[in-house]
Design a protein around this motif. Sequence first.
Motif, mmCIF file in Angstrom:
data_model
loop_
_atom_site.group_PDB
_atom_site.id
_atom_site.type_symbol
_atom_site.label_atom_id
_atom_site.label_comp_id
_atom_site.label_asym_id
_atom_site.label_seq_id
_atom_site.Cartn_x
_atom_site.Cartn_y
_atom_site.Cartn_z
ATOM 1 N N PHE A 23 4.788 56.348 4.594
ATOM 2 C CA PHE A 23 3.544 56.341 5.351
ATOM 3 C C PHE A 23 2.389 56.158 4.378
ATOM 4 N N ARG A 24 1.285 55.656 4.909
ATOM 5 C CA ARG A 24 0.072 55.498 4.115
ATOM 6 C C ARG A 24 -1.093 55.996 4.951
ATOM 7 N N MET A 25 -1.853 56.927 4.404
ATOM 8 C CA MET A 25 -2.960 57.493 5.152
ATOM 9 C C MET A 25 -4.242 57.428 4.334
ATOM 10 N N VAL A 26 -5.356 57.415 5.040
ATOM 11 C CA VAL A 26 -6.666 57.420 4.404
ATOM 12 C C VAL A 26 -7.101 58.868 4.223
ATOM 13 N N VAL A 27 -7.579 59.203 3.015
ATOM 14 C CA VAL A 27 -8.035 60.554 2.742
ATOM 15 C C VAL A 27 -9.433 60.526 2.119
ATOM 16 N N VAL A 28 -10.120 61.663 2.241
ATOM 17 C CA VAL A 28 -11.405 61.877 1.574
ATOM 18 C C VAL A 28 -11.330 63.230 0.871
ATOM 19 N N ARG A 29 -12.354 63.558 0.115
ATOM 20 C CA ARG A 29 -12.395 64.857 -0.554
ATOM 21 C C ARG A 29 -12.386 66.005 0.446
ATOM 22 N N GLY A 30 -11.784 67.123 0.051
ATOM 23 C CA GLY A 30 -11.632 68.258 0.943
ATOM 24 C C GLY A 30 -12.908 68.931 1.367
ATOM 25 N N ASP A 31 -14.001 68.695 0.639
ATOM 26 C CA ASP A 31 -15.273 69.322 1.009
ATOM 27 C C ASP A 31 -16.245 68.332 1.654
ATOM 28 N N THR A 32 -15.690 67.281 2.240
ATOM 29 C CA THR A 32 -16.513 66.292 2.937
ATOM 30 C C THR A 32 -16.987 66.842 4.284
ATOM 31 N N ASP A 33 -18.200 66.517 4.658
ATOM 32 C CA ASP A 33 -18.787 66.938 5.938
ATOM 33 C C ASP A 33 -17.866 66.522 7.092
ATOM 34 N N PRO A 34 -17.509 67.449 7.996
ATOM 35 C CA PRO A 34 -16.672 67.110 9.145
ATOM 36 C C PRO A 34 -17.236 65.970 9.988
ATOM 37 N N LEU B 283 2.453 66.321 -4.669
ATOM 38 C CA LEU B 283 1.727 67.574 -4.450
ATOM 39 C C LEU B 283 2.673 68.750 -4.267
ATOM 40 N N ALA B 284 3.942 68.451 -3.975
ATOM 41 C CA ALA B 284 4.931 69.510 -3.784
ATOM 42 C C ALA B 284 5.517 69.990 -5.105
ATOM 43 N N ALA B 285 5.254 69.269 -6.184
ATOM 44 C CA ALA B 285 5.798 69.646 -7.486
ATOM 45 C C ALA B 285 5.106 70.908 -8.006
ATOM 46 N N PRO B 286 5.842 71.838 -8.618
ATOM 47 C CA PRO B 286 5.246 73.080 -9.117
ATOM 48 C C PRO B 286 4.127 72.847 -10.130
ATOM 49 N N ASN B 287 4.227 71.771 -10.904
ATOM 50 C CA ASN B 287 3.226 71.496 -11.939
ATOM 51 C C ASN B 287 2.221 70.430 -11.522
ATOM 52 N N SER B 288 2.048 70.235 -10.209
ATOM 53 C CA SER B 288 1.144 69.199 -9.719
ATOM 54 C C SER B 288 -0.281 69.428 -10.208
ATOM 55 N N ARG B 289 -0.933 68.358 -10.651
ATOM 56 C CA ARG B 289 -2.334 68.431 -11.089
ATOM 57 C C ARG B 289 -3.278 68.643 -9.914
ATOM 58 N N PHE B 290 -2.842 68.218 -8.723
ATOM 59 C CA PHE B 290 -3.721 68.240 -7.560
ATOM 60 C C PHE B 290 -3.128 69.098 -6.443
ATOM 61 N N LYS B 291 -3.981 69.612 -5.596
ATOM 62 C CA LYS B 291 -3.562 70.459 -4.491
ATOM 63 C C LYS B 291 -3.969 69.813 -3.168
ATOM 64 N N ILE B 292 -3.196 70.099 -2.115
ATOM 65 C CA ILE B 292 -3.432 69.466 -0.828
ATOM 66 C C ILE B 292 -4.805 69.818 -0.273
ATOM 67 N N GLU B 293 -5.315 71.024 -0.605
ATOM 68 C CA GLU B 293 -6.609 71.423 -0.063
ATOM 69 C C GLU B 293 -7.765 70.622 -0.645
ATOM 70 N N GLN B 294 -7.485 69.807 -1.659
ATOM 71 C CA GLN B 294 -8.523 68.959 -2.239
ATOM 72 C C GLN B 294 -8.753 67.692 -1.421
ATOM 73 N N PHE B 295 -7.914 67.465 -0.393
ATOM 74 C CA PHE B 295 -7.993 66.244 0.398
ATOM 75 C C PHE B 295 -8.052 66.562 1.895
ATOM 76 N N ILE B 296 -8.691 65.687 2.637
ATOM 77 C CA ILE B 296 -8.661 65.727 4.099
ATOM 78 C C ILE B 296 -8.120 64.384 4.591
ATOM 79 N N PRO B 297 -7.102 64.385 5.467
ATOM 80 C CA PRO B 297 -6.607 63.123 6.005
ATOM 81 C C PRO B 297 -7.544 62.607 7.093
ATOM 82 N N VAL B 298 -7.903 61.369 7.005
ATOM 83 C CA VAL B 298 -8.737 60.748 8.038
ATOM 84 C C VAL B 298 -7.850 60.124 9.107
#
Length: 317
Positions: free
Chosen positions: A244-255, A102-117
């Motif tokens: 590290f390994r973390m569980v994530v969901v979509r960034g627009d998931t209900d809190p 996600l830190a790469a300039p040409n990354s297909r995905f952005k950090i705001e698309q994910f929420i860490p659980v």
Amino acid sequence: MSKRLLALAACIAATWVLGPVPATADAYPSRPITFIVPWGPGGGADQVARMASKLMEPELKVSVPVVNMPGATGQTGHQKLLTSPADGYTIEIMTADTFATLAAPNSRFKIEQFIPVAVLIQQRSGLFVSASGPIQGWEDIAKGDKELKVAITGYNSPDDLSTKLLTKRGAKLQGIPFAEPGLRYASVIGGQSDVVYEQAGDVRSFLDGKQIKPVLFFSDKPAAGFEDVPYSGKLGIDVRLSQFRMVVVRGDTDPAIVKRLSETLSKVAQSAEYKAYLSQQYAQPDSYVASDQALPFIKGWLAEFAALMPKPQSASQ
């Protein structure tokens, strides 16, 4: 930290602190939850997902089937998560290797698309070789008398950047990507590589079988269970990046859904079975990081990662 990583950290703060746009969390969960592993079977991400799935099911009272979707340093799994509804019925394991993309300039995905659980496991990384091969210690790598092939997860991963830093210090190392964990682990035995960058827990069966052995750990102190193995802090090598390994969901998931999953994983992390699993994996006992503490953890890891990234050359050079 580079401008790119500073921007990434800012996105993390905006997304993870302010929270996503609510959807609905009525009666969640009421059906099975798909758990995506963006790597092949048998690897560290697969192992932690299957352990977490097993322990989540009695808490959530629904099945949590694990689905392996390897490819593109985890990005195939990302695509599946992000094209699924933001309803908490699709979750994913994100590894440090994938997060780094996600830190790469040409990354297909952005950090705001994910929420860490939750961060579920943290492990020291290291270099491992065939126990019966010509390389028997770190000194055989450090002398740099010949080029050695290092099995890594992918280019521009923590594996790759750590390997390149060692090359700057005199070792002659060429990173060779292996997308399939099992093939990567066994490559030093079959001769496809000379060294593999891994975590001890992920290759425990090979260690217990005396097929491979560690020659260096990236750590500030000796690795538990491997006190005689050199470590980067003692050698003055400025590489500490843990896996590290973390569980994530979509960034627009209900809190409310994020909270439900986070509370469940907190119970998982406190269970005797999971603590025994961390010990068996040579993981840090305090591996678990809750969703509300993910920001400082990720910012700290990003700062370490940024230190390994190649510095751009000035126009005058």
